[in-house]
Design a protein around this motif. Structure first.
Motif: not given
Lengths: 340, 340
Positions: B2-3, B14, B17, B19, B55, B114-116, B118
């Motif tokens: 999720r991002g 949100v 996305r 990975e 993103p 702002q995602s799980e 990066c």
């Protein structure tokens, strides 16, 4: 006494004037040994600043002939050098080394320095006595200390010139050339003079320049980067004061580097975003020459530096008008006026 | 995973996305523990900068889950903090402490923070591992180190805040408030916060402000001068980035003093002559947060500073859109997004 009056733009005359007198107990009167013409005197001469029967000159060396009752640090007979701004040298701003912003600051040569005598306010804070009466050959260098050397020195200090640093100098007038001398004395490793005049390049090399860049603007910046692994100089001295020269200085400086600017900024406007992303340090303004005078006088006295070489024309005070013409027409870098 | 994706101005979602994966041998992948919303994210949110299915997020802390073949300084399982710019930390510019101007610089949170997960480029130069896995209560402060604390700290260093100095801070957002914290840690004697919001004034005092000035512009400058014997502050932190705030900072600084500016300059233009006669030092730009990370992490680890207090709203990542609204409507100083 005789003294220079600028009647109007382009009209410079040496005339009979009243001798200055002590007005405040902190004043001193000096009999000038020499004065000179400043690049900034050309602004009114060319009509770019207003002028109306104005006594001229702000650079001076000479002998104290009279002091006010409150003066303690100099006495009659002392040979003295002072700055173009008078300062008390005791306020918090002066003690931090910013005498040109002294809370009591006022013009240093109150009655005009291109004359036989001059009144100097705040004499205790403004004037520095030399160790004795100088040999005549030292007079030009001591006179240079009064403004152009002190200004070039401040620019080099503001640009943090020092060991291991590459210093670029924008401007090949007297201040830029003495900025080179200062950078050399401060220990800079490499000094790049930006100049396209053979005579000034020669003096730049004599003062310590290791490289010459003739290009200006974008090409000048590219040349500085080519000499510094694409990074830009650590330290850049700006001694012109135009939009082009200021941007040339900022863009020739690497991120984290230092720009020392002393050219009086005429019609300069800095874009905030350009400055933000440049990452440079910017410091400058009217040079607190007084901060450096004791050190500069000693270097001159010990014959370690010879900044007087920037004077490439020497004329008697009576021929001041020719001196203005020579500087206006760029026939001279800087004109010394002998007095008495 | 999720991002956060900003589809267009004001449209934050949100979404699911892909990975991120290792693209260069110098990359690392991190699983984020927390991220946050930056004041600069509001520029595209408000339509002042272009945005198109972008993103979002550039502030991050988390655990390394994968490293490229060339990565040596961090390993899988490390808890790390990094800056919003990736830097090699070995070039001449980095070694001088200006990692945001690294010759290889690129966005630090390459795929959006702002995602799980990066992707972080130049992981060896960019990431700093904490001494161990932190207590959850330290996460907000470590996240602050990633940008707002590092930026406020740089501003205080650029302004030469230190013992005996009076420091004024223009801007009461997260960066300005943490500039206060930095000035206090650096030993400033007196810290004047310029703020008209009671909640921010309270946090300013908690971080070390000794005085509050509510006035702005000319009146704000006059208030600073009244508090400093008419001279102005030694050091002024500018953390807004507008014409008014920049001139307020310059004019509130005494001659010879230092302005540290970190507000991204939007439509700012500095008059050359004003700057010249101000006599201030000006330094700033995008903060080289990486320079300060080891020191800041240690101060947080040792619980000597608590910069995480600037987060006054904490939301799960899924509620990012509400976080943007809260910051846009000034209901929150800074929003933390919890992840996982």
């Amino acid at each position: 006494m005789r003294g220079v009056i600028m009647h109007s733009a382009g009209d410079v005359r040496v005339e009979e004037r009243d001798e200055p007198t002590i007005l405040e107990p902190t004043d001193a009167i000096i009999r000038l040994s020499a004065s000179c013409i400043c690049g900034s005197d050309l602004w009114p001469y060319r009509g770019a600043e207003p002028v109306d029967h104005t006594p001229m000159g702000h650079e001076y060396v000479g002998v104290v002939t009279e002091v006010g009752d409150a003066v303690r640090n100099v006495k009659v007979g002392d040979f003295v050098v002072g700055s173009f701004f008078a300062s008390d040298n005791t306020c918090e701003i002066c003690r931090a080394g910013y005498q040109t912003h002294c809370v009591h600051r006022q013009p240093g040569a109150a009655t005009g320095a291109q004359s036989e005598y001059c009144r100097i306010p705040l004499a205790d804070g403004t004037l520095v006595a030399t160790p004795g009466h100088p040999d005549p050959e030292l007079i030009p260098s001591l006179l240079a200390a009064s403004d152009v050397l002190g200004t070039g020195w401040f620019a080099a200090v503001a640009a943090e010139a020092g060991p291991g640093k590459t210093v670029a100098v924008v401007g090949d007038g007297a201040v830029g050339l003495l900025g080179i001398l200062a950078a050399k004395e401060l220990g800079a490793e490499r000094i790049i003079a930006m100049s396209r005049h053979a005579d000034r390049q020669a003096l730049a090399r004599e003062f310590g320049a290791t490289d010459i860049v003739e290009e200006r603007g974008d090409a000048g910046v590219a040349a500085i980067k080519a000499l510094t692994n694409g990074l830009g100089a650590h330290s850049v001295i700006e001694a012109v004061g135009t939009q082009e020269s200021m941007m040339q200085a900022i863009r020739a400086t690497r991120p984290g580097g230092h720009v020392g600017y002393v050219g009086v900024s005429h019609d300069v406007s800095l874009d905030g975003l350009d400055l933000f992303f440049s990452g440079v340090h910017l410091h400058g303004g009217p040079a607190p020459v007084r901060r450096f005078l004791p050190e500069l006088i000693q270097l001159i006295w010990d014959r370690k530096i010879d900044p007087g070489k920037v004077f490439d024309l020497s004329l008697p005070l009576e021929e001041a008008a020719e001196g203005y013409r020579a500087m206006d027409e760029r026939r001279a870098i800087k004109v010394l006026l002998t007095i008495g």
